[in-house]
Design a protein around this motif. Structure first.
Motif, PDB file in Angstrom:
ATOM      1  N   CYS A 148      50.531  38.973  34.367  1.00 55.48           N
ATOM      2  CA  CYS A 148      49.210  39.695  33.546  1.00 55.48           C
ATOM      3  C   CYS A 148      50.048  40.501  32.390  1.00 55.48           C
ATOM      4  O   CYS A 148      50.940  41.168  32.726  1.00 55.48           O
ATOM      5  N   CYS A 157      41.455  44.364  31.679  1.00 56.53           N
ATOM      6  CA  CYS A 157      41.750  44.245  33.173  1.00 56.53           C
ATOM      7  C   CYS A 157      40.262  44.387  33.695  1.00 56.53           C
ATOM      8  O   CYS A 157      40.030  43.850  34.742  1.00 56.53           O
ATOM      9  N   TYR A 159      39.715  46.813  36.191  1.00 57.89           N
ATOM     10  CA  TYR A 159      39.618  47.291  37.611  1.00 57.89           C
ATOM     11  C   TYR A 159      39.206  48.859  37.641  1.00 57.89           C
ATOM     12  O   TYR A 159      39.400  49.559  36.804  1.00 57.89           O
ATOM     13  N   CYS A 184      46.375  40.545  41.473  1.00 57.87           N
ATOM     14  CA  CYS A 184      45.129  40.652  40.763  1.00 57.87           C
ATOM     15  C   CYS A 184      43.797  40.158  41.756  1.00 57.87           C
ATOM     16  O   CYS A 184      42.871  40.622  41.650  1.00 57.87           O
ATOM     17  N   GLN A 185      44.301  39.228  42.543  1.00 60.04           N
ATOM     18  CA  GLN A 185      43.324  38.600  43.694  1.00 60.04           C
ATOM     19  C   GLN A 185      43.110  39.603  44.750  1.00 60.04           C
ATOM     20  O   GLN A 185      42.001  40.033  44.916  1.00 60.04           O
ATOM     21  N   ARG A 189      40.047  40.959  40.804  1.00 60.37           N
ATOM     22  CA  ARG A 189      39.971  40.897  39.387  1.00 60.37           C
ATOM     23  C   ARG A 189      40.706  39.374  39.109  1.00 60.37           C
ATOM     24  O   ARG A 189      41.091  39.357  37.964  1.00 60.37           O
ATOM     25  N   LYS A 190      40.799  38.452  40.009  1.00 61.07           N
ATOM     26  CA  LYS A 190      41.445  37.245  39.822  1.00 61.07           C
ATOM     27  C   LYS A 190      40.697  36.467  38.694  1.00 61.07           C
ATOM     28  O   LYS A 190      41.313  35.638  38.083  1.00 61.07           O
ATOM     29  N   HIS A 191      39.436  36.702  38.511  1.00 58.75           N
ATOM     30  CA  HIS A 191      38.680  35.787  37.236  1.00 58.75           C
ATOM     31  C   HIS A 191      39.047  36.582  35.746  1.00 58.75           C
ATOM     32  O   HIS A 191      38.712  35.768  35.092  1.00 58.75           O
ATOM     33  N   ARG A 192      39.611  37.708  35.664  1.00 62.96           N
ATOM     34  CA  ARG A 192      40.278  38.082  34.530  1.00 62.96           C
ATOM     35  C   ARG A 192      41.741  37.806  34.500  1.00 62.96           C
ATOM     36  O   ARG A 192      42.346  38.242  33.276  1.00 62.96           O
ATOM     37  N   TYR A 193      42.523  37.321  35.315  1.00 60.26           N
ATOM     38  CA  TYR A 193      43.986  37.147  35.371  1.00 60.26           C
ATOM     39  C   TYR A 193      44.147  36.184  33.876  1.00 60.26           C
ATOM     40  O   TYR A 193      43.735  35.106  34.235  1.00 60.26           O
TER      41      TYR A 193
END
Length: 234
Positions: A148, A157, A159, A184-185, A189-193
């Motif tokens: 990232c 991010c 988060y 990230c998962q 926030r994996k959809h933002r990775y």
């Protein structure tokens, strides 16, 4: 991918029926409708002033589509019209009406604005500049990185504090981030990775980051590289 008609239906590639070219030109005053023959389409009567003698070249690559608009001017009616309204820069749309298949439907060929007028004895012609030209658009540079590139807890991010699943007994939130996909998962926030998981160390070594204008390589945490800088013309 098959070409679509205005109503969303697939273009009938074997069509051999009556084909009428249409042109819609919108100036600051209003919209004018022309065709290769007198016809009513979309509730508008199209005047038979359109001359379809120039090919329309459509490309799937970044090459710009090209087309011409040619209108009859033998009786000087078109000449009078263009001197009363500003046609240079007017919006234009060309369509093909598949009259024998569906007189209420058409295939859009190209849309853009009129430019470079040329007036001959019997015709008036313009070049059609496509509305969107991919070769003239400046897109932001994207750094290809395995990890990232966002600032942890920054706006990109997104988060917000949550309990660390590796040590839930403490009730303490994450305070750092290793910036890989698994982290990230874990933080939801994996959809933002923004990283590229398949960018390996071997690829990073083969294609190192290109130098920026200031002579500094872009910040690519985890061994990233900027393919756009290296392979695409500036």
């Amino acid at each position: 991918m098959p070409r679509k008609l205005v109503n969303g239906a697939d273009f009938p590639s074997g069509y051999r029926g009556r084909l009428i070219r249409l042109a819609e030109v919108t100036t600051e005053v209003g919209t004018h409708y022309f065709a290769t023959e007198r016809v009513s389409f979309g509730g508008n009567l199209h005047r038979p002033w359109l001359v379809a003698n120039e090919p329309i070249r459509r490309h799937r690559s970044l090459q710009v589509d090209s087309a011409m608009l040619s209108l009859q001017n033998a009786d000087r009616q078109m000449e009078a019209l263009i001197f009363s309204e500003q046609f240079e820069g007017a919006k234009v749309k060309l369509l093909d009406l598949l009259y024998d298949l569906d007189p209420a439907n058409a295939l859009e060929l190209v849309r853009g604005v009129l430019s470079d007028r040329e007036m001959a004895e019997a015709t008036v012609e313009w070049s059609i500049v496509p509305t969107w030209d991919a070769t003239s658009v400046e897109a932001p540079r994207r750094v290809f990185s395995r990890t990232c590139t966002f600032r942890f807890k920054g706006a990109e991010c997104g988060y917000v504090d949550g309990v660390d699943p590796d040590d839930p007994g403490t009730g303490l939130p994450f305070v750092v981030c290793p910036k890989d996909f698994a982290a990230c998962q874990a933080r939801g926030r994996k959809h933002r990775y923004p990283g590229f998981i398949h960018v390996t160390r071997e690829l990073s070594a083969t294609f190192p980051p290109a130098e920026s204008i200031g002579g500094q390589a872009p910040n690519t945490v985890g061994g990233g590289f900027d393919w756009r800088n290296r392979f695409m013309p500036s």
